[in-house]
Design a protein around this motif. Structure first.
Motif, PDB file in Angstrom:
ATOM      1  N   ASP A 163      88.275  37.834  61.284  1.00 12.83           N
ATOM      2  CA  ASP A 163      89.229  37.562  60.197  1.00 12.83           C
ATOM      3  C   ASP A 163      88.534  37.414  58.847  1.00 12.83           C
ATOM      4  OD1 ASP A 163      91.779  37.226  61.776  1.00 12.83           O
ATOM      5  OD2 ASP A 163      90.566  35.688  62.729  1.00 12.83           O
ATOM      6  N   LYS A 164      87.249  37.018  58.887  1.00 13.98           N
ATOM      7  CA  LYS A 164      86.469  36.799  57.657  1.00 13.98           C
ATOM      8  C   LYS A 164      87.172  35.814  56.723  1.00 13.98           C
ATOM      9  CE  LYS A 164      84.340  41.389  57.894  1.00 13.98           C
ATOM     10  NZ  LYS A 164      83.174  40.890  58.635  1.00 13.98           N
ATOM     11  N   LEU A 165      87.650  34.699  57.296  1.00 15.29           N
ATOM     12  CA  LEU A 165      88.302  33.673  56.487  1.00 15.29           C
ATOM     13  C   LEU A 165      87.268  33.010  55.586  1.00 15.29           C
ATOM     14  CD1 LEU A 165      90.646  31.948  59.109  1.00 15.29           C
ATOM     15  CD2 LEU A 165      91.181  33.813  57.532  1.00 15.29           C
ATOM     16  N   PRO A 166      87.620  32.745  54.342  1.00 15.35           N
ATOM     17  CA  PRO A 166      86.645  32.121  53.434  1.00 15.35           C
ATOM     18  C   PRO A 166      86.336  30.686  53.855  1.00 15.35           C
ATOM     19  CG  PRO A 166      88.821  32.212  52.414  1.00 15.35           C
ATOM     20  CD  PRO A 166      88.927  32.991  53.691  1.00 15.35           C
ATOM     21  N   GLU A 167      85.129  30.242  53.541  1.00 11.62           N
ATOM     22  CA  GLU A 167      84.717  28.875  53.819  1.00 11.62           C
ATOM     23  C   GLU A 167      84.126  28.274  52.552  1.00 11.62           C
ATOM     24  OE1 GLU A 167      82.001  29.019  57.087  1.00 11.62           O
ATOM     25  OE2 GLU A 167      83.589  29.174  58.583  1.00 11.62           O
ATOM     26  N   GLU A 168      84.442  27.014  52.328  1.00 13.12           N
ATOM     27  CA  GLU A 168      83.900  26.318  51.165  1.00 13.12           C
ATOM     28  C   GLU A 168      82.414  26.028  51.388  1.00 13.12           C
ATOM     29  OE1 GLU A 168      85.282  25.442  48.209  1.00 13.12           O
ATOM     30  OE2 GLU A 168      87.032  26.621  48.814  1.00 13.12           O
ATOM     31  N   PRO A 169      81.582  26.172  50.362  1.00 15.97           N
ATOM     32  CA  PRO A 169      80.176  25.796  50.526  1.00 15.97           C
ATOM     33  C   PRO A 169      80.060  24.299  50.793  1.00 15.97           C
ATOM     34  CG  PRO A 169      80.688  26.186  48.206  1.00 15.97           C
ATOM     35  CD  PRO A 169      81.895  26.617  48.993  1.00 15.97           C
ATOM     36  N   SER A 170      79.061  23.924  51.553  1.00 18.26           N
ATOM     37  CA  SER A 170      78.875  22.506  51.865  1.00 18.26           C
ATOM     38  C   SER A 170      77.607  21.988  51.204  1.00 18.26           C
ATOM     39  CB  SER A 170      78.786  22.289  53.380  1.00 18.26           C
ATOM     40  OG  SER A 170      77.528  22.693  53.879  1.00 18.26           O
ATOM     41  N   VAL A 171      77.613  20.696  50.916  1.00 20.86           N
ATOM     42  CA  VAL A 171      76.458  20.058  50.288  1.00 20.86           C
ATOM     43  C   VAL A 171      75.240  20.161  51.200  1.00 20.86           C
ATOM     44  CG1 VAL A 171      75.520  17.835  49.557  1.00 20.86           C
ATOM     45  CG2 VAL A 171      77.823  18.493  48.849  1.00 20.86           C
ATOM     46  N   ALA A 172      75.425  19.921  52.502  1.00 19.91           N
ATOM     47  CA  ALA A 172      74.297  19.922  53.436  1.00 19.91           C
ATOM     48  C   ALA A 172      73.702  21.319  53.587  1.00 19.91           C
ATOM     49  CB  ALA A 172      74.743  19.380  54.790  1.00 19.91           C
ATOM     50  N   ALA A 173      74.562  22.323  53.768  1.00 22.20           N
ATOM     51  CA  ALA A 173      74.061  23.690  53.949  1.00 22.20           C
ATOM     52  C   ALA A 173      73.360  24.188  52.690  1.00 22.20           C
ATOM     53  CB  ALA A 173      75.209  24.619  54.328  1.00 22.20           C
ATOM     54  N   THR A 174      73.911  23.849  51.525  1.00 24.99           N
ATOM     55  CA  THR A 174      73.293  24.284  50.274  1.00 24.99           C
ATOM     56  C   THR A 174      71.945  23.608  50.077  1.00 24.99           C
ATOM     57  OG1 THR A 174      75.496  24.595  49.318  1.00 24.99           O
ATOM     58  CG2 THR A 174      73.648  24.497  47.788  1.00 24.99           C
ATOM     59  N   ARG A 175      71.848  22.331  50.455  1.00 27.10           N
ATOM     60  CA  ARG A 175      70.554  21.646  50.374  1.00 27.10           C
ATOM     61  C   ARG A 175      69.537  22.337  51.284  1.00 27.10           C
ATOM     62  NH1 ARG A 175      71.989  16.369  51.238  1.00 27.10           N
ATOM     63  NH2 ARG A 175      71.977  16.760  53.476  1.00 27.10           N
ATOM     64  N   PRO A 180      86.991  22.577  71.466  1.00 22.96           N
ATOM     65  CA  PRO A 180      86.863  21.330  70.703  1.00 22.96           C
ATOM     66  C   PRO A 180      85.521  20.639  70.963  1.00 22.96           C
ATOM     67  CG  PRO A 180      88.987  21.459  71.818  1.00 22.96           C
ATOM     68  CD  PRO A 180      88.156  22.567  72.369  1.00 22.96           C
ATOM     69  N   SER A 181      84.964  20.076  69.894  1.00 23.95           N
ATOM     70  CA  SER A 181      83.700  19.343  70.005  1.00 23.95           C
ATOM     71  C   SER A 181      83.604  18.370  68.839  1.00 23.95           C
ATOM     72  CB  SER A 181      82.510  20.304  69.999  1.00 23.95           C
ATOM     73  OG  SER A 181      82.295  20.811  68.695  1.00 23.95           O
ATOM     74  N   ARG A 182      82.501  17.645  68.788  1.00 26.92           N
ATOM     75  CA  ARG A 182      82.276  16.699  67.692  1.00 26.92           C
ATOM     76  C   ARG A 182      82.108  17.411  66.356  1.00 26.92           C
ATOM     77  NH1 ARG A 182      76.641  16.481  66.893  1.00 26.92           N
ATOM     78  NH2 ARG A 182      75.501  17.681  68.436  1.00 26.92           N
ATOM     79  N   LEU A 183      81.899  18.739  66.380  1.00 25.36           N
ATOM     80  CA  LEU A 183      81.714  19.496  65.140  1.00 25.36           C
ATOM     81  C   LEU A 183      83.041  19.881  64.486  1.00 25.36           C
ATOM     82  CD1 LEU A 183      78.851  21.895  66.319  1.00 25.36           C
ATOM     83  CD2 LEU A 183      78.632  19.796  64.975  1.00 25.36           C
ATOM     84  N   CYS A 184      84.164  19.659  65.182  1.00 27.75           N
ATOM     85  CA  CYS A 184      85.460  20.074  64.643  1.00 27.75           C
ATOM     86  C   CYS A 184      85.779  19.384  63.311  1.00 27.75           C
ATOM     87  CB  CYS A 184      86.573  19.783  65.658  1.00 27.75           C
ATOM     88  SG  CYS A 184      86.532  20.861  67.107  1.00 27.75           S
ATOM     89  N   GLY A 185      85.280  18.178  63.138  1.00 32.32           N
ATOM     90  CA  GLY A 185      85.577  17.445  61.910  1.00 32.32           C
ATOM     91  C   GLY A 185      85.027  18.104  60.661  1.00 32.32           C
ATOM     92  N   TRP A 186      84.041  18.990  60.826  1.00 35.85           N
ATOM     93  CA  TRP A 186      83.442  19.673  59.672  1.00 35.85           C
ATOM     94  C   TRP A 186      83.962  21.106  59.533  1.00 35.85           C
ATOM     95  CZ3 TRP A 186      80.575  16.257  62.656  1.00 35.85           C
ATOM     96  CH2 TRP A 186      80.001  15.176  61.969  1.00 35.85           C
ATOM     97  N   CYS A 187      84.907  21.495  60.350  1.00 34.81           N
ATOM     98  CA  CYS A 187      85.384  22.885  60.340  1.00 34.81           C
ATOM     99  C   CYS A 187      86.370  23.109  59.195  1.00 34.81           C
ATOM    100  CB  CYS A 187      86.045  23.234  61.670  1.00 34.81           C
ATOM    101  SG  CYS A 187      86.582  24.956  61.786  1.00 34.81           S
TER     102      CYS A 187
END
Length: 297
Positions: free
Chosen positions: A13-25, A244-251
């Motif tokens: 689908d190539k849905l857009p994702e917002e950049p994250s502070v952690a990934a950018t760091r 579902p996993s503990r990572l869902c909160g950051w999706c």
């Protein structure tokens, strides 16, 4: 491996994702550690590396202006989100305090690296190496390796930087699988198994090393072939299940995920129903109306 439905959202689908502070760091720190080796060995010091952080941030921001939203005052960030990018010729104002704190965190990660490795004694053979290899099955693998070291004896070490903390042992297999993936590609390209796989966790100050054997890489290859088979079947059927996993909160895609009451967008590919498995000759004979029942039945 993390979530089949997330794979669909990102790859199909190539849905857009917002950049994250952690990934950018993480991107910023990787850039500093890569470019530090452009300097002569004697000049690769912690103060010099920390001093590179702000310059690399400016370089990164010039390449990806949308990252400014991460450090915009809340009200301006909301306006940018609602109205898209900033008007032509107008740059988003930055929350300087927030940005300064974030840059300080990146500097701390860079400084910690010097307690784990000595760059004055390293001369990497490759940095940010793009690798592509094709398995005998025809499956093509691609990846980018942070660093490849080659000893005078010819032994190869693959190094990957992680800006987070080292996972608990029960969660370490995913990161190690990534390293085996890299090792498998180099083995197929060069003909020899890398001597060592090394994960450098800057968040916790840990170095995790693993010396692979040929059987490890053959196991990784089998796992990749099984994963690709699962991907191919899901692509044909359109059946991508959330995991579902503990990572869902950051999706970023909870609004589209059934686990959160969302509905995925219409599937953009043609669904191809799988044909039934062919019956064996024995089963055909057994079920044929012309075949007489066996004695005693």
């Amino acid at each position: 491996m993390q979530c089949p439905l997330l794979y669909r959202f990102r790859v199909i689908d190539k849905l857009p994702e917002e950049p994250s502070v952690a990934a950018t760091r993480g991107t910023l720190v990787h850039a500093v550690l890569e470019r530090l080796f452009d300097s002569p060995a004697a000049e690769r010091s912690a103060p010099r590396a920390k001093g590179m952080v702000a310059a690399e941030w400016r370089r990164l921001l010039a390449q990806r202006p949308e990252l400014a939203k991460l450090f915009s005052p809340e009200e301006r960030a909301d306006e940018a989100t609602e109205g898209g990018d900033a008007p032509a010729g107008e740059e988003l104002a930055l929350d300087e305090e927030k940005l300064s704190r974030w840059l300080g965190e990146a500097e701390s990660l860079v400084e910690r690296w010097f307690t784990l490795e000595d760059p004055t004694r390293l001369e990497p053979a490759e940095r940010e190496l793009f690798v592509q290899a094709t398995l005998d099955s025809g499956l093509r693998l691609r990846g980018v390796i942070d660093r490849v070291d080659i000893a005078p004896s010819g032994e190869v070490r693959i190094v990957d930087y992680k800006t987070g903390k080292a996972p608990k042992p029960e969660f370490a297999s995913e990161a190690l699988f990534q390293m085996k993936f890299y090792a498998l590609m180099l083995w197929r390209l060069k003909g020899s198994v890398p001597r060592r796989l090394q994960l450098v966790y800057l968040g916790s100050g840990d170095v995790v090393s693993y010396d692979p054997e040929e059987s490890d890489l053959l196991g990784a290859e089998r796992k990749l072939l099984a994963l690709w088979d699962a991907i191919s079947r899901a692509t044909e059927s359109g059946d991508w299940r959330p995991r579902p996993s503990r990572l869902c909160g950051w999706c970023d895609h909870q609004a589209h995920c059934p686990e959160y009451g969302g509905t995925p967008p219409p599937y953009p590919l043609t669904v191809q129903p799988r044909l039934p498995e062919p019956r064996t000759e024995a089963a055909t004979t057994q079920n044929s109306p012309a075949s007489p029942p066996a004695e005693g039945s």
